[in-house]
Design a protein around this motif. Structure first.
Motif, mmCIF file in Angstrom:
data_model
loop_
_atom_site.group_PDB
_atom_site.id
_atom_site.type_symbol
_atom_site.label_atom_id
_atom_site.label_comp_id
_atom_site.label_asym_id
_atom_site.label_seq_id
_atom_site.Cartn_x
_atom_site.Cartn_y
_atom_site.Cartn_z
ATOM 1 N N UNK A 15 10.655 1.892 3.308
ATOM 2 C CA UNK A 15 10.081 2.963 4.122
ATOM 3 C C UNK A 15 9.212 3.885 3.260
ATOM 4 N N UNK A 16 9.715 4.263 2.096
ATOM 5 C CA UNK A 16 8.949 5.127 1.204
ATOM 6 C C UNK A 16 7.733 4.391 0.654
ATOM 7 N N UNK A 17 7.896 3.110 0.346
ATOM 8 C CA UNK A 17 6.798 2.298 -0.167
ATOM 9 C C UNK A 17 5.640 2.254 0.831
ATOM 10 N N UNK A 18 5.949 1.977 2.099
ATOM 11 C CA UNK A 18 4.887 1.917 3.108
ATOM 12 C C UNK A 18 4.274 3.300 3.339
ATOM 13 N N UNK A 19 5.092 4.350 3.252
ATOM 14 C CA UNK A 19 4.564 5.711 3.399
ATOM 15 C C UNK A 19 3.595 6.029 2.267
ATOM 16 N N UNK A 20 3.940 5.644 1.043
ATOM 17 C CA UNK A 20 3.060 5.876 -0.102
ATOM 18 C C UNK A 20 1.756 5.098 0.040
ATOM 19 N N UNK A 21 1.837 3.857 0.492
ATOM 20 C CA UNK A 21 0.631 3.056 0.673
ATOM 21 C C UNK A 21 -0.311 3.693 1.683
ATOM 22 N N UNK A 22 0.232 4.149 2.791
ATOM 23 C CA UNK A 22 -0.632 4.755 3.810
ATOM 24 C C UNK A 22 -1.173 6.109 3.359
ATOM 25 N N UNK A 23 -0.379 6.860 2.604
ATOM 26 C CA UNK A 23 -0.819 8.184 2.159
ATOM 27 C C UNK A 23 -1.905 8.102 1.095
ATOM 28 N N UNK A 24 -1.858 7.070 0.259
ATOM 29 C CA UNK A 24 -2.817 6.977 -0.848
ATOM 30 C C UNK A 24 -4.009 6.093 -0.526
ATOM 31 N N UNK A 25 -4.073 5.619 0.684
ATOM 32 C CA UNK A 25 -5.184 4.770 1.092
ATOM 33 C C UNK A 25 -6.486 5.561 0.984
#
Length: 119
Positions: A15-25
């Protein structure tokens, strides 16, 4: 490229991994590097949060709430002995949620710092 760096964060959940990916896109390589440096210093590991919650339940009620910046709740736990221990037990069970919510705020703060440093 930075997916490996996200995975190297201790205790990272999907969950945190996908959140980081979307936030840093959309960030360039230098911005990502700066973000990771800032975020990794602010982030709380869920395992550490479990340890804080257990210590909070046994010795210092509300410690886990103070650690995540919830000063008012920390004082309330301290004065009510962890809401008669029930709140402390709930925090032990929900330690991953406490860590994730705190880390979400730290992602936002880290992104603001990255954006401010690169006008």
């Amino acid at each position: 490229m930075f997916d490996q760096n996200f995975m190297s964060l201790p205790g990272i959940s999907p969950q945190e991994y996908s959140y980081l990916q979307s936030a840093t896109q959309g960030l360039n390589e230098q911005q990502l590097r700066t973000f990771l440096m800032v975020y990794s210093g602010k982030r709380k590991n869920p395992s550490d949060m479990l340890m804080f919650a257990i210590v909070g339940a046994l010795f210092v009620p509300g410690l886990q709430r103070f650690i995540v910046g919830q000063i008012g709740m920390g004082i309330l736990y301290l004065l009510t002995l962890g809401l008669c221990l029930i709140g402390s037990i709930i925090d032990i069970v929900n330690h991953k949620t406490l860590a994730f919510e705190y880390n979400q705020r730290m992602v936002f703060e880290s992104m603001q710092m990255v954006k401010m440093s690169n006008f």
